[in-house]
Design a protein around this motif. Structure first.
Motif, PDB file in Angstrom:
ATOM      1  N   ASP A 355       0.859  -1.186   0.000  1.00 33.84           N
ATOM      2  CA  ASP A 355       0.000   0.000   0.000  1.00 33.84           C
ATOM      3  C   ASP A 355       0.896   1.237   0.000  1.00 33.84           C
ATOM      4  N   ASN A 356       0.927   1.940  -1.114  1.00 38.31           N
ATOM      5  CA  ASN A 356       1.757   3.136  -1.237  1.00 38.31           C
ATOM      6  C   ASN A 356       0.980   4.423  -1.005  1.00 38.31           C
ATOM      7  N   SER A 357      -0.230   4.311  -0.491  1.00 32.29           N
ATOM      8  CA  SER A 357      -1.033   5.504  -0.227  1.00 32.29           C
ATOM      9  C   SER A 357      -0.357   6.360   0.839  1.00 32.29           C
ATOM     10  N   PRO A 358      -0.197   7.661   0.588  1.00 32.90           N
ATOM     11  CA  PRO A 358       0.485   8.527   1.561  1.00 32.90           C
ATOM     12  C   PRO A 358      -0.435   9.091   2.625  1.00 32.90           C
ATOM     13  N   TYR A 359      -1.734   8.792   2.527  1.00 35.11           N
ATOM     14  CA  TYR A 359      -2.688   9.459   3.409  1.00 35.11           C
ATOM     15  C   TYR A 359      -2.956   8.643   4.672  1.00 35.11           C
ATOM     16  N   GLY A 360      -2.781   9.301   5.801  1.00 35.06           N
ATOM     17  CA  GLY A 360      -3.137   8.694   7.078  1.00 35.06           C
ATOM     18  C   GLY A 360      -2.292   7.512   7.472  1.00 35.06           C
ATOM     19  N   LYS A 361      -1.073   7.417   6.944  1.00 34.47           N
ATOM     20  CA  LYS A 361      -0.236   6.267   7.259  1.00 34.47           C
ATOM     21  C   LYS A 361       0.373   6.411   8.653  1.00 34.47           C
ATOM     22  N   PHE A 363       2.335   3.566   9.764  1.00 31.49           N
ATOM     23  CA  PHE A 363       3.544   2.762   9.617  1.00 31.49           C
ATOM     24  C   PHE A 363       4.161   2.963   8.243  1.00 31.49           C
ATOM     25  N   ASP A 364       5.429   2.651   8.165  1.00 33.39           N
ATOM     26  CA  ASP A 364       6.153   2.816   6.904  1.00 33.39           C
ATOM     27  C   ASP A 364       5.755   1.760   5.882  1.00 33.39           C
ATOM     28  N   LEU A 365       5.509   0.533   6.344  1.00 33.71           N
ATOM     29  CA  LEU A 365       5.212  -0.565   5.421  1.00 33.71           C
ATOM     30  C   LEU A 365       3.837  -1.149   5.715  1.00 33.71           C
ATOM     31  N   CYS A 366       2.922  -1.009   4.735  1.00 31.43           N
ATOM     32  CA  CYS A 366       1.586  -1.591   4.851  1.00 31.43           C
ATOM     33  C   CYS A 366       1.234  -2.323   3.562  1.00 31.43           C
ATOM     34  N   PHE A 367       0.318  -3.273   3.674  1.00 38.56           N
ATOM     35  CA  PHE A 367      -0.130  -4.065   2.539  1.00 38.56           C
ATOM     36  C   PHE A 367      -1.641  -3.911   2.369  1.00 38.56           C
ATOM     37  N   ILE A 368      -2.092  -4.069   1.132  1.00 36.91           N
ATOM     38  CA  ILE A 368      -3.520  -3.955   0.819  1.00 36.91           C
ATOM     39  C   ILE A 368      -4.178  -5.314   1.036  1.00 36.91           C
ATOM     40  N   LEU A 369      -5.217  -5.315   1.837  1.00 34.57           N
ATOM     41  CA  LEU A 369      -5.939  -6.561   2.081  1.00 34.57           C
ATOM     42  C   LEU A 369      -6.809  -6.906   0.877  1.00 34.57           C
ATOM     43  N   PRO A 370      -6.970  -8.184   0.572  1.00 42.63           N
ATOM     44  CA  PRO A 370      -7.847  -8.567  -0.538  1.00 42.63           C
ATOM     45  C   PRO A 370      -9.299  -8.221  -0.233  1.00 42.63           C
ATOM     46  N   THR A 371     -10.038  -7.877  -1.265  1.00 42.52           N
ATOM     47  CA  THR A 371     -11.446  -7.541  -1.099  1.00 42.52           C
ATOM     48  C   THR A 371     -12.244  -8.799  -0.778  1.00 42.52           C
ATOM     49  N   SER A 372     -13.059  -8.692   0.275  1.00 43.66           N
ATOM     50  CA  SER A 372     -13.856  -9.848   0.689  1.00 43.66           C
ATOM     51  C   SER A 372     -15.050  -9.373   1.487  1.00 43.66           C
ATOM     52  N   ASN A 373     -16.134 -10.098   1.388  1.00 47.19           N
ATOM     53  CA  ASN A 373     -17.317  -9.774   2.203  1.00 47.19           C
ATOM     54  C   ASN A 373     -17.074 -10.110   3.668  1.00 47.19           C
ATOM     55  N   ASP A 374     -16.179 -11.043   3.903  1.00 47.46           N
ATOM     56  CA  ASP A 374     -15.862 -11.451   5.272  1.00 47.46           C
ATOM     57  C   ASP A 374     -14.458 -10.945   5.611  1.00 47.46           C
ATOM     58  N   THR A 375     -14.370  -9.666   6.002  1.00 47.16           N
ATOM     59  CA  THR A 375     -13.075  -9.035   6.261  1.00 47.16           C
ATOM     60  C   THR A 375     -12.329  -9.710   7.400  1.00 47.16           C
ATOM     61  N   ALA A 376     -13.070 -10.063   8.457  1.00 45.39           N
ATOM     62  CA  ALA A 376     -12.426 -10.685   9.619  1.00 45.39           C
ATOM     63  C   ALA A 376     -11.759 -11.994   9.225  1.00 45.39           C
ATOM     64  N   SER A 377     -12.452 -12.767   8.400  1.00 44.61           N
ATOM     65  CA  SER A 377     -11.886 -14.037   7.959  1.00 44.61           C
ATOM     66  C   SER A 377     -10.648 -13.808   7.109  1.00 44.61           C
ATOM     67  N   THR A 378     -10.681 -12.750   6.293  1.00 49.14           N
ATOM     68  CA  THR A 378      -9.527 -12.429   5.448  1.00 49.14           C
ATOM     69  C   THR A 378      -8.313 -12.112   6.298  1.00 49.14           C
ATOM     70  N   ILE A 379      -8.494 -11.298   7.330  1.00 48.90           N
ATOM     71  CA  ILE A 379      -7.397 -10.918   8.214  1.00 48.90           C
ATOM     72  C   ILE A 379      -6.809 -12.140   8.906  1.00 48.90           C
ATOM     73  N   ASP A 380      -7.702 -13.041   9.357  1.00 50.60           N
ATOM     74  CA  ASP A 380      -7.250 -14.221  10.082  1.00 50.60           C
ATOM     75  C   ASP A 380      -6.403 -15.147   9.218  1.00 50.60           C
ATOM     76  N   HIS A 381      -6.579 -15.062   7.899  1.00 54.76           N
ATOM     77  CA  HIS A 381      -5.887 -16.011   7.034  1.00 54.76           C
ATOM     78  C   HIS A 381      -4.740 -15.373   6.252  1.00 54.76           C
ATOM     79  N   ILE A 382      -4.287 -14.203   6.685  1.00 56.07           N
ATOM     80  CA  ILE A 382      -3.109 -13.610   6.074  1.00 56.07           C
ATOM     81  C   ILE A 382      -1.881 -14.443   6.431  1.00 56.07           C
ATOM     82  N   GLU A 383      -1.078 -14.761   5.440  1.00 55.06           N
ATOM     83  CA  GLU A 383       0.164 -15.494   5.684  1.00 55.06           C
ATOM     84  C   GLU A 383       1.282 -14.489   5.939  1.00 55.06           C
ATOM     85  N   VAL A 384       1.817 -14.522   7.162  1.00 53.06           N
ATOM     86  CA  VAL A 384       2.860 -13.583   7.565  1.00 53.06           C
ATOM     87  C   VAL A 384       4.133 -14.358   7.875  1.00 53.06           C
TER      88      VAL A 384
END
Length: 455
Positions: A355-361, A363-384
């Motif tokens: 995520d290269n958006s300069p607005y409201g950042k 942290f220096d390094l952020c990633f764009i979450l995939p679009t999903s109707n179930d946002t909570a489930s998406t967050i839980d399944h991020i591979e870090v």
């Protein structure tokens, strides 16, 4: 080397150990300044300054990082050229880190007056606001009045603690020690040094040297009514108590349950042996003796040991550099060269677009979450990728929540930052749900994965 991970058996042993009622054992005082030798210890709860609010984890981090901006600047300024800093301040009051993110409850005087104080491992002085107050910031508890305490006495000018304050102390009346203590966020406290009985939970300890502040300025302390320094200098609480150890366990940033601070041994120390706790040496920096320095030797992201030079984390001849462990700083800050290696490793290993958006950042390094109707489930399944800090004698593998934060409104971000120069800082976000044990005799610090809201 040992890799630290959660163990259900070890956790049960730890919980049983920590729930034993602590007792306090004191020796006959050997001197006015250091009258106590803590053997078994005592414990007090710790709560975050934003505890009880309904902020999201992102908002909590944003607020904490906003509060600590001046602290970070001051820590870096102190470390850029520590030798020059001391030479320039031979005849001026030195600047201390100040501010903090955790509050502890205690009482002072006879009869005891209760108040909350900021916990700070990056400074030494113990102080509270006192009557008659010339300038005081608002506090929710009564301001301590030494005239109403039968146990209050002035600290003599000849005392070791008064000497330890120099050049921040004076003796205009020739009898009582007066002080001025300045902090990096432009806050300050000014008053007289006294000796008083402090009560922690149900344990009372007499003749603690502290600052009785009659003129106190700044917004850095408006969460409490003073500060308890736990640094390595003579003025700190652990130094005055001659505590062999102190430990703390910090709950997750979004938890409303308290953590804990233990002064003295962890009750029955042999019961900790099954945990096989590994410790790393605490390094001393003569130019900045208050801070607890760690011997960081490298960092692994995923399965890759990064090619960071060991010198990036070492204390330099002029006193600059090195890595401190600090409760008052939220996230971990690394030298720019080391941070960019960490950043690039996450960019290459994460399966998300940056995520290269300069607005409201935040942290220096952020990633764009995939679009999903179930946002909570998406967050839980991020591979870090996993992250390991290689200290001398200890490979500390951090839980994912201690370095990566994901939020529907803020994306998914690496909770770390960079410094252009000066010291590195191992912050409290990376210390969540770790029992951090400072052994002041062996001069080591150990980390034990722990559910801090259950101890």
């Amino acid at each position: 080397m040992s890799s630290l991970r959660f163990s259900s058996i070890n956790l049960l042993i730890l919980a049983a150990t920590l729930l034993v009622s602590p007792t306090l054992s004191t020796s006959r005082h050997a001197s006015l300044q250091h009258p106590h030798a803590i053997e078994a210890g005592f414990r007090v709860p710790l709560r975050r300054v934003d505890s009880g609010n309904t902020f999201t984890k992102f908002e909590l981090l944003r607020r904490a990082m906003s509060r600590e901006k001046q602290r970070i600047k001051q820590l870096q300024a102190m470390a850029v050229s520590a030798s020059d800093y001391h030479q320039a301040n031979d005849f001026e009051s030195p600047i201390h880190a100040g501010d903090g993110e955790f509050l502890m409850k205690l009482s002072i005087g006879t009869p005891p007056v209760s108040f909350s104080a900021i916990l700070d491992t990056g400074s030494d002085l113990v102080w509270t606001q006192c009557q008659p107050c010339k300038r005081c910031f608002p506090q929710t508890t009564p301001i301590f009045d030494p005239e109403k305490s039968s146990s209050f006495t002035h600290l003599p000018c000849s005392s070791i603690l008064c000497s330890a304050l120099q050049p921040s102390s004076s003796c205009d009346d020739g009898k009582s020690c007066q002080y001025t203590y300045l902090y990096g966020d432009f806050s300050s406290t000014e008053g007289v040094m006294g000796l008083e009985t402090f009560t922690f939970d149900n344990v009372s300890v007499p003749r603690i040297g502290f600052g009785c502040g009659f003129a106190n300025d700044g917004i850095g302390f408006d969460q409490g009514a003073g500060l308890v320094g736990l640094g390595r200098g003579a003025l700190s609480l652990v130094s005055q108590l001659k505590a062999p150890k102190f430990s703390y366990c910090l709950t997750s940033i979004d938890s409303n349950k308290p953590g804990m601070l233990q002064i003295g041994s962890l009750d029955k120390e042999p019961a900790m042996e099954p945990l096989n706790v590994k410790a790393t040496p605490l390094i001393k920096n003569p130019s900045l003796p208050t801070f607890y320095y760690l011997s960081l030797q490298g960092i692994t992201v995923g399965h890759t040991r990064l090619s960071v030079e060991k010198s990036s984390f070492q204390i330099q001849e002029d006193g600059s550099g090195g890595m401190i462990i600090d409760t008052g700083t939220t996230i971990t800050y690394l030298p720019r060269n080391a941070y960019y290696l960490v950043k690039n490793a996450f960019v290459s290993q994460m399966k998300l677009p940056v995520d290269n958006s300069p607005y409201g950042k935040v942290f220096d390094l952020c990633f764009i979450l995939p679009t999903s109707n179930d946002t909570a489930s998406t967050i839980d399944h991020i591979e870090v990728p996993r992250m390991v800090f290689h200290f001398e004698g200890v490979d500390l593998e951090l839980p994912e929540k201690n370095y990566f934060v994901a939020d529907p409104s803020g994306g998914a971000c690496l909770a770390m930052g960079s410094t252009s120069d000066g010291m590195s800082i191992f912050g409290n976000f990376q210390q969540q749900d770790l029992l951090v044990v400072h052994d002041l005799i062996k001069e080591t610090v150990g980390f034990v994965p722990t559910k801090c809201d259950q101890v």
